[in-house]
Write an enzyme that holds these catalytic residues in place. Structure first.
Site, PDB file in Angstrom:
ATOM      1  N   ASN A 214       0.848  -1.200   0.000  1.00 27.53           N
ATOM      2  CA  ASN A 214       0.000   0.000   0.000  1.00 27.53           C
ATOM      3  C   ASN A 214       0.881   1.247   0.000  1.00 27.53           C
ATOM      4  O   ASN A 214       2.106   1.149  -0.055  1.00 27.53           O
ATOM      5  CB  ASN A 214      -0.949  -0.022   1.208  1.00 27.53           C
ATOM      6  CG  ASN A 214      -0.178  -0.074   2.511  1.00 27.53           C
ATOM      7  OD1 ASN A 214       0.591   0.815   2.836  1.00 27.53           O
ATOM      8  ND2 ASN A 214      -0.356  -1.169   3.253  1.00 27.53           N
ATOM      9  N   ASP A 283      -3.996  -6.454   5.041  1.00 28.06           N
ATOM     10  CA  ASP A 283      -4.995  -7.330   5.673  1.00 28.06           C
ATOM     11  C   ASP A 283      -5.037  -8.711   5.030  1.00 28.06           C
ATOM     12  O   ASP A 283      -5.544  -9.649   5.623  1.00 28.06           O
ATOM     13  CB  ASP A 283      -6.380  -6.682   5.575  1.00 28.06           C
ATOM     14  CG  ASP A 283      -6.534  -5.547   6.578  1.00 28.06           C
ATOM     15  OD1 ASP A 283      -5.946  -5.649   7.672  1.00 28.06           O
ATOM     16  OD2 ASP A 283      -7.207  -4.550   6.253  1.00 28.06           O
ATOM     17  N   PRO A 310      -3.193 -11.987  10.045  1.00 26.25           N
ATOM     18  CA  PRO A 310      -3.587 -11.726  11.444  1.00 26.25           C
ATOM     19  C   PRO A 310      -3.743 -10.225  11.666  1.00 26.25           C
ATOM     20  O   PRO A 310      -3.086  -9.422  10.996  1.00 26.25           O
ATOM     21  CB  PRO A 310      -2.398 -12.269  12.244  1.00 26.25           C
ATOM     22  CG  PRO A 310      -1.274 -12.375  11.288  1.00 26.25           C
ATOM     23  CD  PRO A 310      -1.860 -12.554   9.925  1.00 26.25           C
TER      24      PRO A 310
HETATM   25  O1  PMT Z   1       3.191   6.091   6.448  1.00 24.11           O
HETATM   26  P1  PMT Z   1       2.627   7.425   5.973  1.00 24.11           P
HETATM   27  O2  PMT Z   1       2.779   7.616   4.487  1.00 24.11           O
HETATM   28  O3  PMT Z   1       3.160   8.585   6.777  1.00 24.11           O
HETATM   29  O4  PMT Z   1       1.038   7.408   6.200  1.00 24.11           O
HETATM   30  C1  PMT Z   1       0.532   7.381   7.496  1.00 24.11           C
HETATM   31  C2  PMT Z   1      -0.639   6.392   7.631  1.00 24.11           C
HETATM   32  C3  PMT Z   1      -1.825   6.850   6.795  1.00 24.11           C
HETATM   33  C4  PMT Z   1      -0.208   4.991   7.196  1.00 24.11           C
HETATM   34  C5  PMT Z   1      -0.994   6.380   9.161  1.00 24.11           C
HETATM   35  O5  PMT Z   1      -1.393   7.666   9.535  1.00 24.11           O
HETATM   36  C6  PMT Z   1      -2.132   5.399   9.462  1.00 24.11           C
HETATM   37  O6  PMT Z   1      -3.302   5.729   9.418  1.00 24.11           O
HETATM   38  N1  PMT Z   1      -1.760   4.146   9.785  1.00 24.11           N
HETATM   39  C7  PMT Z   1      -2.696   3.007   9.962  1.00 24.11           C
HETATM   40  C8  PMT Z   1      -2.970   2.412   8.627  1.00 24.11           C
HETATM   41  C9  PMT Z   1      -3.921   1.226   8.746  1.00 24.11           C
HETATM   42  O7  PMT Z   1      -3.536   0.120   8.472  1.00 24.11           O
HETATM   43  O8  PMT Z   1      -5.087   1.533   9.217  1.00 24.11           O
HETATM   44  P2  PMT Z   1      -6.280   0.466   9.514  1.00 24.11           P
HETATM   45  O9  PMT Z   1      -7.450   1.334   9.834  1.00 24.11           O
HETATM   46  O10 PMT Z   1      -6.389  -0.506   8.394  1.00 24.11           O
HETATM   47  O11 PMT Z   1      -5.772  -0.301  10.803  1.00 24.11           O
HETATM   48  C10 PMT Z   1      -6.108   0.081  12.127  1.00 24.11           C
HETATM   49  C11 PMT Z   1      -4.975  -0.228  13.082  1.00 24.11           C
HETATM   50  O12 PMT Z   1      -4.735  -1.642  13.109  1.00 24.11           O
HETATM   51  C12 PMT Z   1      -3.640   0.409  12.727  1.00 24.11           C
HETATM   52  O13 PMT Z   1      -3.033   0.838  13.897  1.00 24.11           O
HETATM   53  C13 PMT Z   1      -2.860  -0.724  12.050  1.00 24.11           C
HETATM   54  O14 PMT Z   1      -1.459  -0.572  12.307  1.00 24.11           O
HETATM   55  C14 PMT Z   1      -3.410  -1.947  12.728  1.00 24.11           C
HETATM   56  N2  PMT Z   1      -3.494  -3.137  11.871  1.00 24.11           N
HETATM   57  C15 PMT Z   1      -4.159  -3.161  10.683  1.00 24.11           C
HETATM   58  C16 PMT Z   1      -4.236  -4.321   9.951  1.00 24.11           C
HETATM   59  C17 PMT Z   1      -3.638  -5.508  10.443  1.00 24.11           C
HETATM   60  N3  PMT Z   1      -3.698  -6.642   9.750  1.00 24.11           N
HETATM   61  N4  PMT Z   1      -2.977  -5.474  11.614  1.00 24.11           N
HETATM   62  C18 PMT Z   1      -2.901  -4.322  12.336  1.00 24.11           C
HETATM   63  O15 PMT Z   1      -2.311  -4.310  13.401  1.00 24.11           O
END
Ligand code: PMT
Length: 417
Positions: A214, A283, A310
């Site tokens: 991504n 994911d 996971p």
């Molecule tokens: O890296 P940059 O270019 O500076 O951009 C920053 C960012 C947009 C990546 C950052 O600000 C951000 O939002 N990071 C989280 C991205 C994400 O995966 O969001 P999510 O809503 O899908 O996940 C929610 C949380 O679960 C996050 O803390 C993520 O790290 C975590 N996660 C997600 C998927 C997964 N399989 N395992 C996880 O632990």
């Protein structure tokens, strides 16, 4: 050499707008907070307020002209640039903002601010059309990406007769932000804390040359790791593949896939006080990784079978100890608050940093972000600011959360029951 043990020094830049008179009040408020204030004015500013006013209030000569004979042997703009602990420009016109964004140094103020290594803060004030002009907004984003702090203008009735955004923010609030910036500069309030930060994307291989990934650049996570290390924390940075330099004083652990992130984080989590998850782990991954490069299918379509990865945050959240503070991010494109609240609960987080990644200047691969810091009890929406500043705000909130959950921020085992 400037005496840095003396009072904190603020260089106050005043530019030519009707709000220039309010800079007198800002000067007084800064002095009341124990700061020594030196004023630099543009020529246009002197048409609104006489330098003598600032000279009398500050007790120092006011710098306007680069070619005036200096009062001391030092080159004046360099001396002021070095003396500053904080460089505040209030009011800042569209013109000075544009000059700063381009690195133009054609008068005393623009030259001095270009020369300074001190933190820089600006409080813009201008007509609504000028404020909203894409040129001004682009220039602001450029400055914020370089770490300039912006006290955004308020909306209201403007001196030119218009109504809208562009009014200099309340002077007390500007003085307050300046004081906070000075206080924050060089503070070591995370000493003794172990902080683990995740950053960047993961790469899920499909075959020896291709992968699913991504747009995460790692900038947000690296800004947090850098800020925590500067504030004295012992920082472990679990990073996906990014093109960024390792922040100084940080233990960098490279990871490639979501599974690897889970393993490396799992090995370390029990020893941490704080976990901040800014990474964007994939994911899904391919059910099978092809051992050879996948060939074209001769015109037929192709279906990739994916399996779910996971959820690292949820897995770590299930192991969270009482003294630990866990922070996640939510990268959303719709229903931001609702999705973020759901993740806050589901992943057993203490705080979630919600960013709407569709907004210009927010989310992936930019130097700025627009976030809302959400806990179960509160929600704090921050304006557009640099990722460095977002990082500081997150850490401030983490320390508050630690104080409420443990009454301390020190190492577990020492103070925790
Ligand atoms: O890296 P940059 O270019 O500076 O951009 C920053 C960012 C947009 C990546 C950052 O600000 C951000 O939002 N990071 C989280 C991205 C994400 O995966 O969001 P999510 O809503 O899908 O996940 C929610 C949380 O679960 C996050 O803390 C993520 O790290 C975590 N996660 C997600 C998927 C997964 N399989 N395992 C996880 O632990």
């Amino acid at each position: 050499m400037p005496d840095k043990t003396a009072k904190k020094c603020v260089v106050l830049g005043v530019t030519g707008g009707i709000a220039a008179y309010k800079a007198c009040e800002i000067l007084r408020l800064l002095q009341k907070r124990g700061m020594d204030v030196f004023v630099v004015m543009t020529k246009n500013a002197t048409r609104f307020v006489a330098p003598l006013t600032f000279e009398t209030l500050s007790g120092h000569p006011v710098a306007v002209d680069t070619f005036e004979r200096p009062a001391t042997w030092e080159v004046e703009h360099i001396a002021l640039a070095k003396r500053a602990d904080l460089f505040l420009i209030a009011p800042a016109t569209a013109n000075i903002i544009a000059k700063m964004a381009c690195g133009i140094a054609d008068d005393m103020l623009s030259t001095t601010v270009l020369a300074t290594r001190a933190p820089v803060m600006i409080a813009p004030a201008m007509n609504t059309g000028m404020w909203e002009n894409p040129a001004t907004q682009d220039n602001l984003r450029t400055l914020m990406a370089r770490g300039v702090q912006v006290v955004a203008p308020a909306s209201g009735h403007l001196a030119c007769g218009d109504s809208g955004a562009g009014k200099l923010e309340d002077v007390a609030l500007i003085a307050q932000r300046a004081a906070e910036a000075l206080e924050g500069f060089g503070k070591r309030d995370m000493e003794g804390l172990r902080v683990m930060v995740t950053a960047g994307p993961t790469r899920e291989p499909l075959d020896p040359v291709r992968y699913i990934s991504n747009r995460s650049s790692g900038k947000m996570g690296y800004a947090i790791a850098r800020a925590a290390a500067k504030r004295g924390a012992q920082v472990t940075l679990l990073s996906g593949p990014v093109a960024l330099q390792k922040p100084e004083g940080v233990d960098l652990v490279p990871i490639l896939t979501t599974q690897e992130l889970l393993e490396r984080a799992g090995e370390r989590i029990d020893a941490q006080d704080v976990l901040i998850q800014a990474a964007a782990p994939a994911d899904y991954r391919a059910k099978e990784i092809a051992p050879q490069k996948i060939k074209k299918q001769g015109g037929a379509g192709m279906t990739l079978e994916l399996v779910e990865n996971p959820d690292v945050a949820a897995a770590l959240g299930a192991r969270k100890q009482r003294h630990q503070v866990f922070v996640g991010f939510a990268a959303e494109t719709n229903d931001v608050q609702a999705h973020a609240r759901d993740k806050l609960a589901r992943k057993n987080l203490d705080m979630i940093v919600a960013n709407d990644v569709t907004k210009p200047g927010a989310g992936f691969d930019v130097d700025t972000n627009i976030v809302t810091l959400m806990t179960r009890e509160s929600s704090l929406a921050l304006e557009l600011m640099s990722k460095d500043e977002v990082a500081q705000r997150i850490l401030d909130r983490v320390l508050e959360l630690r104080r409420t959950c443990t009454g301390t921020h020190s190492i577990p085992g020492k103070n925790d029951p």
